[in-house]
Motif scaffolding. Sequence first.
Motif, PDB file in Angstrom:
ATOM      1  N   THR A  65      43.344  40.843  43.651  1.00  0.00           N
ATOM      2  CA  THR A  65      41.859  41.068  42.604  1.00  0.00           C
ATOM      3  C   THR A  65      40.316  41.406  43.480  1.00  0.00           C
ATOM      4  O   THR A  65      40.543  41.509  44.618  1.00  0.00           O
ATOM      5  CB  THR A  65      41.041  40.112  41.879  1.00  0.00           C
ATOM      6  N   ILE A  96      43.215  44.132  38.723  1.00  0.00           N
ATOM      7  CA  ILE A  96      44.429  43.617  38.428  1.00  0.00           C
ATOM      8  C   ILE A  96      45.731  44.042  39.048  1.00  0.00           C
ATOM      9  O   ILE A  96      46.080  45.129  38.421  1.00  0.00           O
ATOM     10  CB  ILE A  96      44.438  42.681  37.787  1.00  0.00           C
ATOM     11  N   ASP A 119      38.199  32.093  38.165  1.00  0.00           N
ATOM     12  CA  ASP A 119      38.406  32.088  39.705  1.00  0.00           C
ATOM     13  C   ASP A 119      37.576  33.814  39.878  1.00  0.00           C
ATOM     14  O   ASP A 119      37.092  33.236  40.914  1.00  0.00           O
ATOM     15  CB  ASP A 119      39.680  31.778  40.113  1.00  0.00           C
ATOM     16  N   ARG A 120      38.352  34.299  39.385  1.00  0.00           N
ATOM     17  CA  ARG A 120      37.420  36.029  39.575  1.00  0.00           C
ATOM     18  C   ARG A 120      35.924  35.093  39.763  1.00  0.00           C
ATOM     19  O   ARG A 120      34.582  36.139  40.474  1.00  0.00           O
ATOM     20  CB  ARG A 120      37.646  36.351  39.019  1.00  0.00           C
ATOM     21  N   TYR A 171      31.824  42.091  32.047  1.00  0.00           N
ATOM     22  CA  TYR A 171      33.264  42.331  31.367  1.00  0.00           C
ATOM     23  C   TYR A 171      33.312  42.127  29.755  1.00  0.00           C
ATOM     24  O   TYR A 171      32.206  41.676  28.905  1.00  0.00           O
ATOM     25  CB  TYR A 171      34.100  40.932  31.547  1.00  0.00           C
ATOM     26  N   GLN A 200      37.261  36.145  28.858  1.00  0.00           N
ATOM     27  CA  GLN A 200      38.388  37.022  28.824  1.00  0.00           C
ATOM     28  C   GLN A 200      38.738  36.632  30.791  1.00  0.00           C
ATOM     29  O   GLN A 200      39.753  36.732  31.196  1.00  0.00           O
ATOM     30  CB  GLN A 200      38.625  38.038  28.395  1.00  0.00           C
ATOM     31  N   LEU A 201      37.640  37.180  31.591  1.00  0.00           N
ATOM     32  CA  LEU A 201      37.750  37.825  33.331  1.00  0.00           C
ATOM     33  C   LEU A 201      38.449  36.297  33.441  1.00  0.00           C
ATOM     34  O   LEU A 201      37.897  35.065  33.353  1.00  0.00           O
ATOM     35  CB  LEU A 201      36.567  37.521  33.434  1.00  0.00           C
ATOM     36  N   GLY A 202      39.390  36.215  34.516  1.00  0.00           N
ATOM     37  CA  GLY A 202      39.552  34.667  35.596  1.00  0.00           C
ATOM     38  C   GLY A 202      38.463  33.906  35.477  1.00  0.00           C
ATOM     39  O   GLY A 202      37.985  34.259  36.361  1.00  0.00           O
ATOM     40  N   VAL A 227      42.977  28.271  36.990  1.00  0.00           N
ATOM     41  CA  VAL A 227      44.494  29.403  35.859  1.00  0.00           C
ATOM     42  C   VAL A 227      45.394  29.998  35.558  1.00  0.00           C
ATOM     43  O   VAL A 227      45.951  30.390  35.254  1.00  0.00           O
ATOM     44  CB  VAL A 227      43.827  31.404  36.516  1.00  0.00           C
ATOM     45  N   GLY A 285      45.479  37.063  46.438  1.00  0.00           N
ATOM     46  CA  GLY A 285      46.111  35.371  46.132  1.00  0.00           C
ATOM     47  C   GLY A 285      47.395  35.799  45.366  1.00  0.00           C
ATOM     48  O   GLY A 285      48.307  36.623  45.794  1.00  0.00           O
ATOM     49  N   THR A 286      47.314  35.416  44.226  1.00  0.00           N
ATOM     50  CA  THR A 286      48.857  35.239  43.632  1.00  0.00           C
ATOM     51  C   THR A 286      49.006  37.151  43.024  1.00  0.00           C
ATOM     52  O   THR A 286      49.701  37.780  43.580  1.00  0.00           O
ATOM     53  CB  THR A 286      49.363  33.929  42.691  1.00  0.00           C
ATOM     54  N   ALA A 287      47.753  36.947  42.609  1.00  0.00           N
ATOM     55  CA  ALA A 287      47.663  38.937  41.789  1.00  0.00           C
ATOM     56  C   ALA A 287      46.859  38.920  43.222  1.00  0.00           C
ATOM     57  O   ALA A 287      45.966  38.122  43.764  1.00  0.00           O
ATOM     58  CB  ALA A 287      47.511  38.629  40.882  1.00  0.00           C
ATOM     59  N   GLY A 323      45.025  27.702  41.105  1.00  0.00           N
ATOM     60  CA  GLY A 323      45.603  29.305  40.779  1.00  0.00           C
ATOM     61  C   GLY A 323      46.602  28.988  40.942  1.00  0.00           C
ATOM     62  O   GLY A 323      47.099  28.039  40.903  1.00  0.00           O
ATOM     63  N   ASN A 324      47.222  30.514  40.906  1.00  0.00           N
ATOM     64  CA  ASN A 324      48.998  30.583  40.156  1.00  0.00           C
ATOM     65  C   ASN A 324      49.261  29.864  41.678  1.00  0.00           C
ATOM     66  O   ASN A 324      50.782  29.522  41.220  1.00  0.00           O
ATOM     67  CB  ASN A 324      49.134  31.637  39.834  1.00  0.00           C
ATOM     68  N   ASN A 342      40.198  39.775  46.372  1.00  0.00           N
ATOM     69  CA  ASN A 342      41.475  38.092  46.389  1.00  0.00           C
ATOM     70  C   ASN A 342      42.587  38.737  46.553  1.00  0.00           C
ATOM     71  O   ASN A 342      43.379  38.515  46.255  1.00  0.00           O
ATOM     72  CB  ASN A 342      40.666  37.836  45.560  1.00  0.00           C
TER      73      ASN A 342
HETATM   74  C1  LIG Z   1      44.362  37.992  37.565  1.00  0.00           C
HETATM   75  C2  LIG Z   1      45.025  36.506  38.293  1.00  0.00           C
HETATM   76  C3  LIG Z   1      45.491  36.327  37.681  1.00  0.00           C
HETATM   77  C4  LIG Z   1      44.155  35.899  39.793  1.00  0.00           C
HETATM   78  O1  LIG Z   1      45.179  34.759  39.712  1.00  0.00           O
HETATM   79  P1  LIG Z   1      45.251  34.356  41.131  1.00  0.00           P
HETATM   80  O2  LIG Z   1      45.775  35.368  41.610  1.00  0.00           O
HETATM   81  O3  LIG Z   1      44.180  33.577  41.868  1.00  0.00           O
HETATM   82  O4  LIG Z   1      45.864  32.787  41.337  1.00  0.00           O
HETATM   83  C5  LIG Z   1      43.775  35.894  37.097  1.00  0.00           C
HETATM   84  O5  LIG Z   1      42.384  35.699  37.615  1.00  0.00           O
HETATM   85  C6  LIG Z   1      43.583  35.488  36.147  1.00  0.00           C
HETATM   86  O6  LIG Z   1      44.982  34.992  35.337  1.00  0.00           O
HETATM   87  N1  LIG Z   1      43.001  36.446  35.070  1.00  0.00           N
HETATM   88  C7  LIG Z   1      42.521  36.317  33.641  1.00  0.00           C
HETATM   89  C8  LIG Z   1      42.873  37.648  33.237  1.00  0.00           C
HETATM   90  C9  LIG Z   1      41.621  39.273  34.037  1.00  0.00           C
HETATM   91  O7  LIG Z   1      40.009  38.339  34.348  1.00  0.00           O
HETATM   92  O8  LIG Z   1      41.038  39.749  33.280  1.00  0.00           O
END
Ligand SMILES: CC(C)(COP(=O)(O)O)[C@@H](O)C(=O)NCCC(=O)O
Length: 302
Positions: A170, A185, A135-136, A126, A131-133, A89, A166-168, A8-9, A164
């Motif tokens: 979701t 997000i 990790d998501r 999506y 394009q979807l993360g 990600v 996390g850093t962001a 993750g970030n 989640n």
């Molecule tokens: C939304 C996120 C920044 C979450 O990252 P995290 O907070 O888990 O590190 C990551 O899943 C990402 O870069 N997603 C790509 C764009 C998207 O999901 O539409």
Amino acid sequence: MMLLLDSGNSRLKVALVCQDAAGVWQYAAEPVALTHDAVETELPTWVAERLAERLAEPSPAGLAAHVATQATASLALTGSLQGAIGVNVAGPQAAERIARALLPCGIGSIDWQIPGDATLGLRNGYRVPTQLGSDRWMGLVGIWTSVDVQTAPASGQQPRQLVNFGTATTVDTISPDGVFVGGLIVPGWNLMRDALAQRTAQLPTAAGSVLDFPADTHDAITSGSAAAQAGAVLRQWMIARARFGAPPALYITGGASDAVIAEIAQLLALTGVLVPLHRVAHPVLDGLRAVLRQRANHAIGA
Ligand SMILES: CC(C)(COP(=O)(O)O)[C@@H](O)C(=O)NCCC(=O)O
Ligand SMILES: Nc1ncnc2c1ncn2[C@@H]1O[C@H](COP(=O)(O)OP(=O)(O)O)[C@@H](O)[C@H]1O
């Protein structure tokens, strides 16, 4: 044994898994979270220590030091690791750093997963699936398939939502018939407070409490950030309930969960519906475990 990676970030989450008699990949040790700065020093050591524990080799600390400092690990250790699979990600530099750190453990390449149209019966809604993360996506696969989640399952008619922190932050929704229909997000808990401190003249990095009617700056920022996080969750929960005609089952994860979960519970209570909040420790790693299981099944034609 396989190594699972959720990059993750803010942090890299790592797990070692091995297959039980039923073919399920089980955690061989409690997963760990490392900051990216610590990956080069701590990741090979962690892997070597856990492998040595599993293999019951003498002097795990000595072996760990050996792996951390030498170009190659002992044959017994490297031979017991079948490979590494993960999601990233945090950008290419993070991926390179992780790959470099794992070389002494005998991992030549990492099988990084990218979202596709569908995984294990879960369909990706999506607009551009890749394009979807990652990790998501893997987190959603985790709550869609996880044995652990079966202890707090959604009924067949219920949507599921994975939040989640996390850093962001979701907030992602799966329809009752197994389609990821989209999600939010939102700047994460710490990002929100950091942004206010960095982009205003007068606001501090807040260390306040979450209150209904905050009456000082620290409490106002802390309460405002918690309200924004919880508000995003409640918005998706109410919209999904209206869309699918059933209250979504809510699964909560991420490093900042503790800071906001009480606020979510309080807001949901105001809706008058009893909504259990299911904490899930490692949905992304659970998703990776499920992918491994599927591969093994395909390999034996199951
Ligand atoms: C939304 C996120 C920044 C979450 O990252 P995290 O907070 O888990 O590190 C990551 O899943 C990402 O870069 N997603 C790509 C764009 C998207 O999901 O539409
Ligand atoms: N006890 C805590 N209280 C609040 N935030 C925390 C806590 N522990 C970690 N965090 C925050 O959680 C985030 C990292 O969580 P994590 O789930 O590892 O995110 P990512 O997957 O984006 O790396 C960071 O913003 C970090 O500051």
